[in-house]
Design a protein around this motif. Structure first.
Motif, PDB file in Angstrom:
ATOM      1  N   PRO A 126      35.036 -31.436  21.157  1.00  0.00           N
ATOM      2  CA  PRO A 126      35.320 -30.851  22.472  1.00  0.00           C
ATOM      3  C   PRO A 126      35.545 -31.945  23.505  1.00  0.00           C
ATOM      4  CG  PRO A 126      32.995 -30.616  21.922  1.00  0.00           C
ATOM      5  CD  PRO A 126      33.668 -31.120  20.693  1.00  0.00           C
ATOM      6  N   VAL A 127      36.460 -31.680  24.424  1.00  0.00           N
ATOM      7  CA  VAL A 127      36.794 -32.622  25.486  1.00  0.00           C
ATOM      8  C   VAL A 127      36.324 -32.048  26.821  1.00  0.00           C
ATOM      9  CG1 VAL A 127      38.676 -33.681  26.801  1.00  0.00           C
ATOM     10  CG2 VAL A 127      38.735 -33.682  24.295  1.00  0.00           C
ATOM     11  N   ILE A 128      35.522 -32.831  27.537  1.00  0.00           N
ATOM     12  CA  ILE A 128      35.067 -32.459  28.868  1.00  0.00           C
ATOM     13  C   ILE A 128      35.923 -33.221  29.868  1.00  0.00           C
ATOM     14  CG2 ILE A 128      33.128 -32.462  30.476  1.00  0.00           C
ATOM     15  CD1 ILE A 128      31.290 -32.524  27.953  1.00  0.00           C
ATOM     16  N   ALA A 129      36.766 -32.491  30.589  1.00  0.00           N
ATOM     17  CA  ALA A 129      37.661 -33.120  31.561  1.00  0.00           C
ATOM     18  C   ALA A 129      36.907 -33.387  32.850  1.00  0.00           C
ATOM     19  CB  ALA A 129      38.862 -32.224  31.823  1.00  0.00           C
ATOM     20  N   LEU A 130      36.938 -34.628  33.291  1.00  0.00           N
ATOM     21  CA  LEU A 130      36.293 -35.050  34.539  1.00  0.00           C
ATOM     22  C   LEU A 130      37.385 -35.519  35.506  1.00  0.00           C
ATOM     23  CD1 LEU A 130      33.922 -35.796  36.337  1.00  0.00           C
ATOM     24  CD2 LEU A 130      33.600 -37.874  34.966  1.00  0.00           C
ATOM     25  N   PRO A 131      37.970 -34.602  36.278  1.00  0.00           N
ATOM     26  CA  PRO A 131      39.001 -35.021  37.236  1.00  0.00           C
ATOM     27  C   PRO A 131      38.398 -35.943  38.289  1.00  0.00           C
ATOM     28  CG  PRO A 131      38.896 -32.610  37.003  1.00  0.00           C
ATOM     29  CD  PRO A 131      37.671 -33.171  36.367  1.00  0.00           C
ATOM     30  N   THR A 132      39.142 -36.955  38.662  1.00  0.00           N
ATOM     31  CA  THR A 132      38.661 -37.873  39.686  1.00  0.00           C
ATOM     32  C   THR A 132      39.545 -37.777  40.925  1.00  0.00           C
ATOM     33  OG1 THR A 132      39.978 -39.828  39.132  1.00  0.00           O
ATOM     34  CG2 THR A 132      37.986 -39.421  37.814  1.00  0.00           C
TER      35      THR A 132
ATOM     36  N   ALA B 173      33.746 -39.529  17.604  1.00  0.00           N
ATOM     37  CA  ALA B 173      32.874 -38.941  18.623  1.00  0.00           C
ATOM     38  C   ALA B 173      32.660 -37.457  18.366  1.00  0.00           C
ATOM     39  CB  ALA B 173      33.478 -39.146  20.011  1.00  0.00           C
ATOM     40  N   ARG B 174      31.494 -36.976  18.775  1.00  0.00           N
ATOM     41  CA  ARG B 174      31.174 -35.552  18.660  1.00  0.00           C
ATOM     42  C   ARG B 174      31.486 -34.799  19.939  1.00  0.00           C
ATOM     43  NH1 ARG B 174      25.182 -35.205  16.701  1.00  0.00           N
ATOM     44  NH2 ARG B 174      25.725 -33.010  16.451  1.00  0.00           N
ATOM     45  N   VAL B 175      31.531 -35.489  21.057  1.00  0.00           N
ATOM     46  CA  VAL B 175      31.965 -34.917  22.328  1.00  0.00           C
ATOM     47  C   VAL B 175      32.533 -36.050  23.169  1.00  0.00           C
ATOM     48  CG1 VAL B 175      29.659 -35.142  23.353  1.00  0.00           C
ATOM     49  CG2 VAL B 175      31.285 -33.524  24.328  1.00  0.00           C
ATOM     50  N   ILE B 176      33.628 -35.771  23.887  1.00  0.00           N
ATOM     51  CA  ILE B 176      34.316 -36.810  24.652  1.00  0.00           C
ATOM     52  C   ILE B 176      34.456 -36.363  26.103  1.00  0.00           C
ATOM     53  CG2 ILE B 176      36.429 -38.162  24.911  1.00  0.00           C
ATOM     54  CD1 ILE B 176      36.951 -37.738  21.930  1.00  0.00           C
ATOM     55  N   ILE B 177      34.033 -37.226  27.009  1.00  0.00           N
ATOM     56  CA  ILE B 177      34.276 -37.020  28.438  1.00  0.00           C
ATOM     57  C   ILE B 177      35.494 -37.859  28.822  1.00  0.00           C
ATOM     58  CG2 ILE B 177      33.380 -37.390  30.771  1.00  0.00           C
ATOM     59  CD1 ILE B 177      30.548 -37.042  29.581  1.00  0.00           C
ATOM     60  N   VAL B 178      36.481 -37.221  29.435  1.00  0.00           N
ATOM     61  CA  VAL B 178      37.694 -37.932  29.848  1.00  0.00           C
ATOM     62  C   VAL B 178      37.780 -37.903  31.368  1.00  0.00           C
ATOM     63  CG1 VAL B 178      40.204 -38.062  29.705  1.00  0.00           C
ATOM     64  CG2 VAL B 178      38.882 -37.294  27.722  1.00  0.00           C
TER      65      VAL B 178
END
Length: 218
Positions: free
Chosen positions: A163-169, A139-144
């Motif tokens: 790069p990792v985009i953190a998506l807190p839930t 992957a070139r960018v990952i949303i977690v």
């Protein structure tokens, strides 16, 4: 006088189209916005659209919407034309995190980006994440998307170059209820390259991924 002034040029100006946040709106207000978009032949993304709100929209409008109850999103105007842009991967710690994860995926799809979702790979069973390491590193960018203690943000960022985009839930209970612990984990991650979104903001995570990919493409 209309209740809304829509930003029809936002996509051309910023690269990200204006989305309609439906949660606080009445069905009549949502219908008026949809009518305006349809009359201008504009595709439209709706977010936080509850099944009850969708049910009370006029039938003619409901038939024109691609509604997804899991993510709470709807799309007016059909799929994005052309082949989807690859490169984004979405990782959800648990099945309970799928609502914001799929909100991000649907936002990406609306804008013409492929975004497969890998679900239920949280830190309680790291072997499940290890089994996906090949896909993660492509992957070139990952949303977690993760709730509870938010440990997955740092774990993924420590394994990949993207790069990792953190998506807190908001998934959690006790001190983790509401997502505050996950948000603080994203903000205080010791793994470099983690960008933090606010709690449950799948649209924001998707926008960050799109802008990252577009900069790289240029």
């Amino acid at each position: 006088m209309s209740d809304f002034v829509f930003d029809w040029d936002r996509k051309a100006r910023t690269g990200i189209a204006e989305a309609v946040f439906c949660e606080p709106k009445t069905p009549a207000q949502i219908a008026a916005i949809l009518d305006a978009a349809a009359s201008n032949d504009v595709r439209l993304l709706l977010t936080r659209l509850a099944p009850a709100q969708h049910e009370y929209l006029p039938e003619a409008l409901r038939r024109r919407l691609d509604f997804d109850a899991l993510s709470g999103t709807a799309i007016l105007g059909g799929p994005h034309p052309g082949a989807p842009v690859e490169g984004t991967l979405i990782v959800a710690a648990g099945t309970a995190d799928l609502r914001p994860a799929h909100e991000a995926a649907r936002t990406l799809a609306f804008h013409g980006y492929a975004a497969p979702v890998i679900a239920d790979v949280g830190v309680a069973g790291l072997w499940r994440l290890n089994a996906q390491i090949g896909r993660l590193r492509e992957a070139r960018v990952i949303i977690v998307a993760a709730g509870m203690e938010g440990a997955l943000f740092s774990v993924v960022a420590g394994l990949v170059a993207a790069p990792v985009i953190a998506l807190p839930t908001s998934v959690g209970y006790g001190v983790a209820s509401g997502g505050a612990v996950a948000l603080n984990a994203a903000l205080s991650s010791c793994a470099p390259g983690v960008m933090a979104m606010t709690i449950d903001k799948g649209v924001g995570a998707a926008a960050a991924a799109i802008k990252s990919l577009e900069i790289a493409r240029r």
